[in-house]
Scaffold this motif. Structure first.
Motif, mmCIF file in Angstrom:
data_model
loop_
_atom_site.group_PDB
_atom_site.id
_atom_site.type_symbol
_atom_site.label_atom_id
_atom_site.label_comp_id
_atom_site.label_asym_id
_atom_site.label_seq_id
_atom_site.Cartn_x
_atom_site.Cartn_y
_atom_site.Cartn_z
ATOM 1 N N GLU A 1 -55.868 -12.320 -18.446
ATOM 2 C CA GLU A 1 -56.218 -11.282 -19.414
ATOM 3 C C GLU A 1 -57.034 -10.175 -18.753
ATOM 4 O O GLU A 1 -57.923 -10.439 -17.955
ATOM 5 C CB GLU A 1 -57.026 -11.881 -20.568
ATOM 6 N N LEU A 2 -56.697 -8.940 -19.105
ATOM 7 C CA LEU A 2 -57.465 -7.780 -18.670
ATOM 8 C C LEU A 2 -58.292 -7.290 -19.849
ATOM 9 O O LEU A 2 -57.760 -7.094 -20.943
ATOM 10 C CB LEU A 2 -56.546 -6.649 -18.202
ATOM 11 N N LYS A 3 -59.583 -7.097 -19.626
ATOM 12 C CA LYS A 3 -60.454 -6.493 -20.646
ATOM 13 C C LYS A 3 -60.719 -5.069 -20.169
ATOM 14 O O LYS A 3 -61.515 -4.846 -19.264
ATOM 15 C CB LYS A 3 -61.775 -7.261 -20.749
ATOM 16 N N ILE A 4 -60.021 -4.110 -20.761
ATOM 17 C CA ILE A 4 -60.087 -2.722 -20.324
ATOM 18 C C ILE A 4 -61.070 -1.971 -21.211
ATOM 19 O O ILE A 4 -60.932 -1.950 -22.446
ATOM 20 C CB ILE A 4 -58.691 -2.076 -20.342
ATOM 21 N N ALA A 5 -62.070 -1.351 -20.571
ATOM 22 C CA ALA A 5 -63.144 -0.673 -21.307
ATOM 23 C C ALA A 5 -62.656 0.560 -22.061
ATOM 24 O O ALA A 5 -63.154 0.873 -23.133
ATOM 25 C CB ALA A 5 -64.268 -0.292 -20.339
ATOM 26 N N SER A 6 -61.685 1.263 -21.513
ATOM 27 C CA SER A 6 -61.186 2.481 -22.155
ATOM 28 C C SER A 6 -59.943 2.169 -22.992
ATOM 29 O O SER A 6 -59.534 1.024 -23.105
ATOM 30 C CB SER A 6 -60.844 3.514 -21.073
ATOM 31 N N THR A 7 -59.340 3.224 -23.528
ATOM 32 C CA THR A 7 -58.079 3.076 -24.258
ATOM 33 C C THR A 7 -56.986 3.709 -23.397
ATOM 34 O O THR A 7 -56.773 4.922 -23.447
ATOM 35 C CB THR A 7 -58.155 3.786 -25.623
ATOM 36 N N PRO A 8 -56.306 2.901 -22.597
ATOM 37 C CA PRO A 8 -55.310 3.451 -21.689
ATOM 38 C C PRO A 8 -54.004 3.813 -22.381
ATOM 39 O O PRO A 8 -53.648 3.242 -23.406
ATOM 40 C CB PRO A 8 -55.094 2.330 -20.686
ATOM 41 N N SER A 9 -53.311 4.781 -21.775
ATOM 42 C CA SER A 9 -51.979 5.115 -22.276
ATOM 43 C C SER A 9 -50.922 4.300 -21.536
ATOM 44 O O SER A 9 -49.815 4.111 -22.036
ATOM 45 C CB SER A 9 -51.704 6.612 -22.109
ATOM 46 N N ARG A 10 -51.294 3.806 -20.335
ATOM 47 C CA ARG A 10 -50.356 2.997 -19.549
ATOM 48 C C ARG A 10 -51.155 2.051 -18.658
ATOM 49 O O ARG A 10 -52.168 2.442 -18.079
ATOM 50 C CB ARG A 10 -49.474 3.892 -18.696
ATOM 51 N N VAL A 11 -50.676 0.807 -18.549
ATOM 52 C CA VAL A 11 -51.292 -0.185 -17.668
ATOM 53 C C VAL A 11 -50.187 -0.823 -16.847
ATOM 54 O O VAL A 11 -49.141 -1.186 -17.369
ATOM 55 C CB VAL A 11 -52.047 -1.271 -18.470
ATOM 56 N N GLN A 12 -50.454 -0.918 -15.547
ATOM 57 C CA GLN A 12 -49.557 -1.625 -14.637
ATOM 58 C C GLN A 12 -50.402 -2.609 -13.847
ATOM 59 O O GLN A 12 -51.585 -2.355 -13.593
ATOM 60 C CB GLN A 12 -48.863 -0.656 -13.685
ATOM 61 N N ALA A 13 -49.788 -3.723 -13.430
ATOM 62 C CA ALA A 13 -50.552 -4.718 -12.693
ATOM 63 C C ALA A 13 -49.630 -5.600 -11.863
ATOM 64 O O ALA A 13 -48.411 -5.643 -12.081
ATOM 65 C CB ALA A 13 -51.365 -5.572 -13.654
ATOM 66 N N LYS B 1 -53.788 4.336 -16.569
ATOM 67 C CA LYS B 1 -53.617 5.770 -16.820
ATOM 68 C C LYS B 1 -54.137 6.045 -18.221
ATOM 69 O O LYS B 1 -53.709 5.415 -19.188
ATOM 70 C CB LYS B 1 -52.132 6.147 -16.713
ATOM 71 N N GLU B 2 -55.105 6.963 -18.303
ATOM 72 C CA GLU B 2 -55.648 7.354 -19.596
ATOM 73 C C GLU B 2 -55.121 8.739 -19.943
ATOM 74 O O GLU B 2 -54.895 9.561 -19.061
ATOM 75 C CB GLU B 2 -57.172 7.369 -19.547
ATOM 76 N N ALA B 3 -54.928 9.011 -21.209
ATOM 77 C CA ALA B 3 -54.395 10.299 -21.664
ATOM 78 C C ALA B 3 -55.286 11.437 -21.160
ATOM 79 O O ALA B 3 -56.495 11.430 -21.361
ATOM 80 C CB ALA B 3 -54.310 10.333 -23.185
ATOM 81 N N GLY B 4 -54.671 12.408 -20.481
ATOM 82 C CA GLY B 4 -55.391 13.581 -20.002
ATOM 83 C C GLY B 4 -56.294 13.329 -18.805
ATOM 84 O O GLY B 4 -57.026 14.213 -18.394
ATOM 85 N N LYS B 5 -56.289 12.123 -18.246
ATOM 86 C CA LYS B 5 -57.143 11.816 -17.096
ATOM 87 C C LYS B 5 -56.297 11.312 -15.939
ATOM 88 O O LYS B 5 -55.128 10.986 -16.087
ATOM 89 C CB LYS B 5 -58.186 10.759 -17.460
#
Length: 140
Positions: free
Chosen positions: A41-53, A101-105
């Motif tokens: 499990e990944l606990k991601i602090a932000s709200t990503p638009s895309r995650v790859q692993a 990848k976060e939106a706009g970042k």
């Protein structure tokens, strides 16, 4: 051949065969694989638009789908595992490469150690550790 040499050779042969049989029958000297095939499990602090692993340092990240309950789970199976590694029997995975990848970042690409705690030793008398338990990976 002298009778004494024949007796010495026979004793050595019997001892060697006995040793081989003992090692073949004594299964307590062999421990099973201690990995755990559960998803990581990944606990991601932000709200990503895309995650790859993927698992490892130099692996090729693949898209990860967010679960309906909001969790990001990486299955320990191809294409996330390194080439030639399979989930059966489960092996121990130590690192995960995560691309967020976060939106706009800009995109973030990092390798994280997978935290784990040792499992309960098995009770077969083999003195082997049990399967490890993976903890969630904190992705800042």
């Amino acid at each position: 051949m002298k009778p004494r040499l024949i007796w010495v050779a026979a004793i050595i042969l019997v001892a060697a065969i006995g040793g081989l049989v003992w090692f073949a029958v004594d299964k307590s000297r062999v421990c099973p694989a201690i990995g755990n095939a559960a998803p990581i499990e990944l606990k991601i602090a932000s709200t990503p638009s895309r995650v790859q692993a993927c698992f490892g340092d130099g692996c090729t990240p693949r898209p990860v789908q967010q679960q309906t309950d909001g969790r990001w789970l990486i299955p320990q199976e191809p294409p996330y595992l390194p080439a030639g590694q399979s989930a059966s029997p489960p092996s121990v995975v130590a690192k995960v490469r995560v691309v967020v990848k976060e939106a706009g970042k800009r995109q973030r690409d990092s390798v994280f150690d997978i935290p784990a705690i040792p499992g309960v030793p098995d009770t077969t008398g083999a003195q082997c550790p049990g399967p490890i338990q993976y903890l969630p990976v904190e992705v800042p």
